[in-house]
Design a protein around this motif. Sequence first.
Motif, PDB file in Angstrom:
ATOM      1  N   ALA A  63       4.383  -4.602  -2.521  1.00 51.21           N
ATOM      2  CA  ALA A  63       3.062  -4.111  -2.934  1.00 51.21           C
ATOM      3  C   ALA A  63       2.058  -5.253  -3.055  1.00 51.21           C
ATOM      4  O   ALA A  63       0.879  -5.103  -2.694  1.00 51.21           O
ATOM      5  N   LYS A  64       2.511  -6.406  -3.537  1.00 55.68           N
ATOM      6  CA  LYS A  64       1.616  -7.561  -3.661  1.00 55.68           C
ATOM      7  C   LYS A  64       1.147  -8.043  -2.292  1.00 55.68           C
ATOM      8  O   LYS A  64      -0.009  -8.474  -2.138  1.00 55.68           O
ATOM      9  N   GLU A  65       2.005  -7.967  -1.295  1.00 60.67           N
ATOM     10  CA  GLU A  65       1.588  -8.348   0.058  1.00 60.67           C
ATOM     11  C   GLU A  65       0.398  -7.517   0.517  1.00 60.67           C
ATOM     12  O   GLU A  65      -0.579  -8.044   1.064  1.00 60.67           O
ATOM     13  N   PHE A  66       0.480  -6.210   0.301  1.00 56.48           N
ATOM     14  CA  PHE A  66      -0.650  -5.339   0.663  1.00 56.48           C
ATOM     15  C   PHE A  66      -1.912  -5.745  -0.095  1.00 56.48           C
ATOM     16  O   PHE A  66      -3.004  -5.811   0.482  1.00 56.48           O
ATOM     17  N   GLU A  67      -1.762  -5.997  -1.379  1.00 57.71           N
ATOM     18  CA  GLU A  67      -2.922  -6.329  -2.226  1.00 57.71           C
ATOM     19  C   GLU A  67      -3.625  -7.589  -1.744  1.00 57.71           C
ATOM     20  O   GLU A  67      -4.856  -7.607  -1.600  1.00 57.71           O
ATOM     21  N   VAL A  68      -2.858  -8.649  -1.488  1.00 61.21           N
ATOM     22  CA  VAL A  68      -3.498  -9.912  -1.136  1.00 61.21           C
ATOM     23  C   VAL A  68      -4.083  -9.872   0.276  1.00 61.21           C
ATOM     24  O   VAL A  68      -5.121 -10.499   0.545  1.00 61.21           O
ATOM     25  N   LEU A  69      -3.448  -9.140   1.189  1.00 65.21           N
ATOM     26  CA  LEU A  69      -4.026  -9.010   2.528  1.00 65.21           C
ATOM     27  C   LEU A  69      -5.332  -8.226   2.482  1.00 65.21           C
ATOM     28  O   LEU A  69      -6.320  -8.597   3.125  1.00 65.21           O
ATOM     29  N   ALA A  70      -5.366  -7.144   1.705  1.00 63.69           N
ATOM     30  CA  ALA A  70      -6.585  -6.341   1.591  1.00 63.69           C
ATOM     31  C   ALA A  70      -7.713  -7.129   0.940  1.00 63.69           C
ATOM     32  O   ALA A  70      -8.891  -6.913   1.239  1.00 63.69           O
ATOM     33  N   ASP A  71      -7.363  -8.073   0.065  1.00 62.84           N
ATOM     34  CA  ASP A  71      -8.352  -8.853  -0.663  1.00 62.84           C
ATOM     35  C   ASP A  71      -9.059  -9.883   0.201  1.00 62.84           C
ATOM     36  O   ASP A  71     -10.147 -10.348  -0.142  1.00 62.84           O
ATOM     37  N   ASP A  72      -8.467 -10.219   1.344  1.00 59.13           N
ATOM     38  CA  ASP A  72      -8.990 -11.347   2.113  1.00 59.13           C
ATOM     39  C   ASP A  72      -9.305 -11.024   3.565  1.00 59.13           C
ATOM     40  O   ASP A  72     -10.314 -11.490   4.097  1.00 59.13           O
ATOM     41  N   LEU A  73      -8.460 -10.241   4.216  1.00 55.15           N
ATOM     42  CA  LEU A  73      -8.572 -10.048   5.655  1.00 55.15           C
ATOM     43  C   LEU A  73      -9.219  -8.713   6.002  1.00 55.15           C
ATOM     44  O   LEU A  73      -9.398  -7.849   5.144  1.00 55.15           O
ATOM     45  N   LYS A  74      -9.571  -8.578   7.280  1.00 54.83           N
ATOM     46  CA  LYS A  74     -10.192  -7.354   7.779  1.00 54.83           C
ATOM     47  C   LYS A  74      -9.288  -6.799   8.880  1.00 54.83           C
ATOM     48  O   LYS A  74      -9.534  -6.969  10.078  1.00 54.83           O
ATOM     49  N   ILE A  75      -8.229  -6.138   8.455  1.00 57.43           N
ATOM     50  CA  ILE A  75      -7.230  -5.620   9.381  1.00 57.43           C
ATOM     51  C   ILE A  75      -7.698  -4.278   9.942  1.00 57.43           C
ATOM     52  O   ILE A  75      -8.030  -3.364   9.191  1.00 57.43           O
ATOM     53  N   LYS A  76      -7.722  -4.179  11.274  1.00 60.36           N
ATOM     54  CA  LYS A  76      -8.296  -2.992  11.905  1.00 60.36           C
ATOM     55  C   LYS A  76      -7.264  -2.037  12.484  1.00 60.36           C
ATOM     56  O   LYS A  76      -7.618  -0.946  12.930  1.00 60.36           O
ATOM     57  N   ALA A  77      -6.005  -2.439  12.483  1.00 61.74           N
ATOM     58  CA  ALA A  77      -4.940  -1.540  12.921  1.00 61.74           C
ATOM     59  C   ALA A  77      -3.624  -2.036  12.327  1.00 61.74           C
ATOM     60  O   ALA A  77      -3.426  -3.237  12.139  1.00 61.74           O
ATOM     61  N   THR A  78      -2.738  -1.080  12.048  1.00 68.45           N
ATOM     62  CA  THR A  78      -1.469  -1.371  11.392  1.00 68.45           C
ATOM     63  C   THR A  78      -0.368  -0.601  12.097  1.00 68.45           C
ATOM     64  O   THR A  78      -0.594   0.508  12.578  1.00 68.45           O
ATOM     65  N   LYS A  79       0.813  -1.190  12.158  1.00 67.36           N
ATOM     66  CA  LYS A  79       1.963  -0.466  12.692  1.00 67.36           C
ATOM     67  C   LYS A  79       3.140  -0.628  11.739  1.00 67.36           C
ATOM     68  O   LYS A  79       3.254  -1.627  11.028  1.00 67.36           O
ATOM     69  N   THR A  80       3.999   0.369  11.725  1.00 65.16           N
ATOM     70  CA  THR A  80       5.209   0.297  10.917  1.00 65.16           C
ATOM     71  C   THR A  80       6.420   0.062  11.804  1.00 65.16           C
ATOM     72  O   THR A  80       6.430   0.406  12.983  1.00 65.16           O
ATOM     73  N   GLY A  81       7.445  -0.534  11.191  1.00 68.14           N
ATOM     74  CA  GLY A  81       8.729  -0.677  11.839  1.00 68.14           C
ATOM     75  C   GLY A  81       9.787   0.007  11.003  1.00 68.14           C
ATOM     76  O   GLY A  81       9.541   1.036  10.378  1.00 68.14           O
TER      77      GLY A  81
END
Length: 270
Positions: A63-81
């Motif tokens: 959950a912390k990984e999601f939080e810190v990425l959302a706080d800094d980057l502008k991710i425009k697409a995501t994929k799951t594995g």
Amino acid sequence: MANEFPQAMVIGGSDSDGSAGIEADLHSFFMRGVYGTVALTAAVAGNSYGIHDSVTLPLPFIAKEFEVLADDLKIKATKTGMLADAELINTVADNLEKYDFGKLVLDPVIVTKHGALLLEADAFNTLKQRLIPLADVMTPNFYEAEHLVDRKLKTKEDIAAAAKELQDLGAKNIMIKGQRSADFATVDDYVLLEDGKSFWLPAPFFDTDRRNGTGDTVSAVIAAELAKGADVESAIRTARAFVSEAIMHPIEVGHKFGPINHWANEPVRP
């Protein structure tokens, strides 16, 4: 200006031999000219002979990984594995609902291309209830599509009907991968788009044991193209062509079931 470079994210596990998982995804992002980020969920000790051990990371860390990425980057697409269990799937879904990480490409890792089941019943049901409705594109292999609709798919008409059922579960666009022709001459993928358009993507069948990471790469290239602003149909067609080249020009890595060759394709320069 900060964050103008196209960025994509993979949510999944690390494969120690580099043939699949986030390693295959990051190879794909790089080759398509997209910056790759990771929400790591697990790590696998594996090689070309098979998987020998694995660990799942703690849910608060994920959950912390999601939080810190959302706080800094502008991710425009995501994929799951690969997502190991119901608790992990719920954590991923909670964070995808909480933060904006762009379009979601769901690779529902349920059944291997050899037909082996990878998810227990509770995790499978959680994936259907929580993640499929969030998917802009879903890319099940042929066996996963059968498992999702709970019946055998014997004809092309069966596959088309299954795609519509998967769309009815909430995923906007469907790509059912890997149906071999009766004479094993081609491998046909079926695509059903949100607007109702459908088509088949046939490719020559190439007999090789260098196929690890095929499904990861398809979904990763789709995500990369969406991150750059491509429409879904173009992204899917690009991914299919990319994987065909990668399979038909194998590299000799490992002794048994090796990786596909991402470098058979021309890299896209940023």
